[in-house]
Motif scaffolding. Structure first.
Motif, short mmCIF file in Angstrom:
data_model
loop_
_atom_site.label_atom_id
_atom_site.label_comp_id
_atom_site.label_asym_id
_atom_site.label_seq_id
_atom_site.Cartn_x
_atom_site.Cartn_y
_atom_site.Cartn_z
N THR A 179 1.38 -1.03 -0.17
CA THR A 179 -0.32 -0.76 0.20
C THR A 179 0.82 0.99 0.18
OG1 THR A 179 -1.86 -1.29 1.14
CG2 THR A 179 -2.13 1.14 1.30
N LEU A 180 2.41 1.08 0.61
CA LEU A 180 2.73 2.87 0.38
C LEU A 180 3.30 2.44 -0.55
CD1 LEU A 180 4.38 4.30 2.46
CD2 LEU A 180 6.57 1.95 2.65
N ALA A 181 3.32 1.35 -1.56
CA ALA A 181 4.20 1.87 -3.29
C ALA A 181 3.14 2.62 -3.72
CB ALA A 181 4.57 0.49 -3.25
N ARG A 182 1.83 1.56 -3.05
CA ARG A 182 0.57 2.08 -4.55
C ARG A 182 0.23 3.42 -4.34
NH1 ARG A 182 -4.46 0.84 -3.17
NH2 ARG A 182 -3.75 0.10 -1.32
N VAL A 183 -0.02 3.54 -2.98
CA VAL A 183 -0.56 5.04 -2.15
C VAL A 183 -0.34 6.09 -2.05
CG1 VAL A 183 -2.16 6.09 -0.82
CG2 VAL A 183 -2.75 4.04 -1.03
N PHE A 184 1.28 5.59 -1.73
CA PHE A 184 2.12 7.19 -1.42
C PHE A 184 3.24 7.72 -2.94
CE2 PHE A 184 0.36 6.00 2.45
CZ PHE A 184 -0.22 7.22 2.84
N ALA A 188 -4.90 14.41 -2.09
CA ALA A 188 -4.14 13.99 -3.08
C ALA A 188 -3.82 12.84 -3.97
CB ALA A 188 -3.16 15.16 -3.33
N ASN A 189 -3.12 11.87 -2.49
CA ASN A 189 -2.95 10.74 -2.54
C ASN A 189 -4.48 9.66 -2.51
OD1 ASN A 189 -0.45 10.96 -2.58
ND2 ASN A 189 -0.20 11.65 -0.26
N GLY A 190 -5.60 9.81 -3.10
CA GLY A 190 -6.94 9.34 -2.86
C GLY A 190 -6.73 8.91 -1.80
N ILE A 191 -6.87 9.70 -0.52
CA ILE A 191 -7.30 9.02 0.67
C ILE A 191 -8.46 9.92 1.39
CG2 ILE A 191 -6.36 8.93 3.46
CD1 ILE A 191 -3.62 9.08 2.55
N ARG A 192 -9.44 9.14 1.95
CA ARG A 192 -10.84 9.90 2.43
C ARG A 192 -10.35 10.59 3.57
NH1 ARG A 192 -14.55 5.19 2.35
NH2 ARG A 192 -12.72 4.36 3.91
N LEU A 211 -14.79 7.56 5.50
CA LEU A 211 -13.58 8.21 5.99
C LEU A 211 -12.41 7.81 6.45
CD1 LEU A 211 -14.77 12.06 7.95
CD2 LEU A 211 -14.27 11.83 5.65
N ASP A 212 -11.14 7.93 6.06
CA ASP A 212 -10.20 7.03 6.63
C ASP A 212 -9.92 7.84 7.61
OD1 ASP A 212 -10.25 5.15 4.66
OD2 ASP A 212 -9.48 6.62 3.53
N LEU A 213 -9.53 9.59 7.73
CA LEU A 213 -9.20 10.81 7.97
C LEU A 213 -9.68 11.84 9.14
CD1 LEU A 213 -5.23 10.35 7.05
CD2 LEU A 213 -5.62 9.67 8.57
N GLY A 224 2.07 7.70 -6.59
CA GLY A 224 1.50 6.85 -6.54
C GLY A 224 0.99 6.92 -7.50
N ALA A 225 -0.83 5.61 -7.10
CA ALA A 225 -1.34 5.48 -8.45
C ALA A 225 -2.42 6.84 -8.31
CB ALA A 225 -1.63 4.15 -7.53
#
Length: 595
Positions: free
Chosen positions: A11-16, A82-86, A111-113, A577-578
């Motif tokens: 996930t670190l590679a894909r998202v960030f 910007a990294n697609g995190i909710r 929400l993630d955050l 990231g993706a």
């Protein structure tokens, strides 16, 4: 709650867009994923926010982040989205419609955050809200604010324990860059984190070059820094009036320079801050109120026009430079009067905190006085055992000659005593060098044994000796601006304590022809790099975010160096990231093709 570190790496590679963890990040994330409460002390720029953002993506439920400043929350919100995190914030600056939508998203598990201030987090209605949907993690940012021993104590942080204890099954992650051993122990106790949950990643910021010098002509000294250092920078002044004066003065040099302090109209302050965050070369002159909420990675220098309030404050403020890992400069200008004012402020501090504040002031004195490695003094203060030399501070790069100024110090203290402990430094020095004036004749001081006993090369030591005596508390200010003997004077006068001094440096006349440091880090003049920066600027303006939210300079450098031909090649560059590859990849690839 089960989530593996192996899955976290993917996930670190894909998202960030990061190929692996840095420093102690993996250890912190592993504890969070196994529901263990943790206090992580990590230097600024070490990626503290990733240690809760990554688990927030992996774990079911919402990570609640307690953060002290609205600007900091909104900055981190932009980066997360910007990294697609909710993500969402609940702050007084958000409109009512936005807040209601954020609450609905939280209750729906969308929400993630969720970012909140300690004032909101400590209220009963917020605890009720959290009971309506699963919470995966409590992240307490700038956790030193919870400790009365910390340099930036915030009483509302002390109320967080009530919230945390209401959800005993939810792990706690406290994060800070600035906490000595005493403060760390207090944070653990206040937030209910076990001692084995402490992870100290180290305090060193090797990319920051520390330089400390006596304040001579601050306008000229800072103008020289601006001439040598391209890129965004922050200059800290001690008063609002000082901010205004320096901003006006430095603005004449051709760089965009703006002021920031609490006395400005809030709209002006917000506009200046937004301009700085979006800029690639602007300088902000500010009080220390500015910066804690700015997660701007490309600040190339931080300068202090006067003595910081504490060594922890100095570390945190200088840590706002070079968060992207590129070379950065930290310059401090100080004067003996700074220590005089600081000692006078000690009288106003509560008895319970006075000893700690006195220790902090002594630590600052050791930092400015040393002829050895600045970084070593700084790191030893935080309990580390660094090498004797770092190779990246003013004293390591140009070791200053040291002189034994003990005899000159005795003469200086004697002159203060024999003239009645009423006169300022300038007059004391004129008596020592035998300058006959109407004042010295009227006072009868030309007949004293100390009149004219300093001449030649020794006269050049008087000002630094006076500063050193003030730092050590051998001289103290009187109510009317004169000098009197302090408690440390006796040992020096009796020869029981020596005074070693860094020899005064020869003044540099000009910086012309000197190579500008930092240009190698940001290759301005490379047509492809400049074109990539221009595109980044255009995209940032289109979507209303600062340029660094799109990509850091380091990413643009790698694109310019590697010249990817397609999305697959571009996706292998660190920091892409993706989500960002999908959103911006084709436009940046087109720029590469055009060159």
């Amino acid at each position: 709650m089960a989530a593996s570190l192996e899955g976290a790496t993917e996930t670190l590679a894909r998202v960030f867009g990061f190929p692996g963890f840095r420093g102690r990040q993996a250890q912190v994330v592993a504890r969070v994923l196994s529901a263990q409460s943790t206090l992580a002390v990590m230097p600024t720029g070490a990626g503290k926010s990733l240690t809760y953002q990554l688990p927030a993506v992996l774990l079911p439920g919402t990570c609640v982040v307690v953060s002290p400043l609205i600007a900091l929350m909104h900055d981190q919100l932009r980066s997360a989205e910007a990294n697609g995190i909710r993500a969402a914030t609940l702050t007084s600056a958000d409109g009512e419609d936005y807040r209601e939508a954020a609450i609905d998203r939280f209750r729906a598990g969308e929400l993630d955050l969720l970012y909140v201030a300690p004032e909101r987090a400590s209220q009963g209605h917020f605890r009720q809200l959290l009971a309506s949907s699963p919470v995966s993690l409590f992240a307490i940012d700038e956790a030193h604010c919870v400790s009365e021993w910390g340099h930036d104590f915030r009483p509302d942080y002390r109320l967080l324990r009530q919230l945390l204890d209401r959800f005993p099954e939810v792990p706690r992650l406290a994060l800070t860059a600035t906490a000595d051993a005493h403060t760390r122990a207090d944070i653990l106790a206040q937030l209910g984190i076990p001692e084995e949950g402490l992870i100290v990643a180290g305090f060193d910021r090797p990319n920051i070059r520390y330089a400390i010098t006596p304040r001579d002509n601050p306008g000229r000294q800072l103008a020289q820094l601006l001439a040598e250092k391209p890129g965004p920078g922050i200059v800290y002044a001690q008063t609002r009036a000082g901010v205004e004066r320096l901003a006006a003065s430095l603005g004449k040099g051709g760089r965009a320079v703006l002021p920031y302090h609490a006395g400005l109209d809030p709209a002006v302050r917000a506009r200046n801050q937004a301009a700085f965050v979006a800029s690639e070369d602007m300088v902000m002159v500010a009080t220390v109120a500015f910066g804690m909420g700015i997660d701007k990675p490309d600040v190339r220098f931080v300068a202090h026009a006067g003595l910081p309030k504490s060594i922890e404050g100095y570390y945190q403020e200088t840590g706002r430079a070079g968060r992207d890992g590129d070379p950065a400069q930290a310059l401090m200008l100080w004067g003996a009067e700074d220590f005089a004012r600081a000692r006078m402020r000690l009288a106003e501090v509560d008895d319970a905190r006075r000893a700690g504040e006195r220790t902090r002031l002594a630590a600052l004195g050791a930092l400015v006085e040393t002829g050895g490695c600045r970084r070593a003094v700084l790191l030893r203060h935080f309990g580390e055992s660094p090498p004797e030399a770092c190779g990246n501070c003013d004293n390591c790069l140009n070791p200053p000659p040291s002189v034994d100024a003990s005899v000159t110090a005795q003469k200086y203290l004697s002159a203060v005593a024999r003239t009645g402990q009423n006169f300022g430094a300038g007059y004391v020095e004129s008596v020592l060098t035998g300058q006959s004036t109407e004042r010295s004749m009227t006072n009868g001081h030309e007949g004293l044994s100390v009149f004219g006993i300093v001449d030649g090369a020794e006269a050049a030591l008087l000002k630094p000796v006076g500063r050193a005596l003030m730092v050590r508390g051998a001289l103290l200010p009187t109510e009317h601006g004169g000098l009197m003997l302090g408690p440390a004077a006796r040992a020096i006068l009796k020869g029981e304590e020596a005074l070693a001094l860094v020899a005064p440096p020869a003044r540099e006349r000009s910086a012309r022809g000197r190579r500008r440091e930092g240009q190698a880090a940001n290759p301005v003049g490379d047509p492809l790099f400049d074109a990539l920066r221009a595109l980044r600027r255009d995209i940032a303006q289109e979507i209303g975010v600062p340029p660094y939210v799109i990509f850091h300079d380091s990413v643009l450098r790698d694109i310019a160096a590697e010249r990817p031909a397609n999305r697959a090649q571009m996706g292998r560059i660190t920091g892409i990231g993706a989500r960002k590859l999908e959103a911006y990849g084709d436009r940046f690839l087109q720029v590469v093709r055009d060159h």
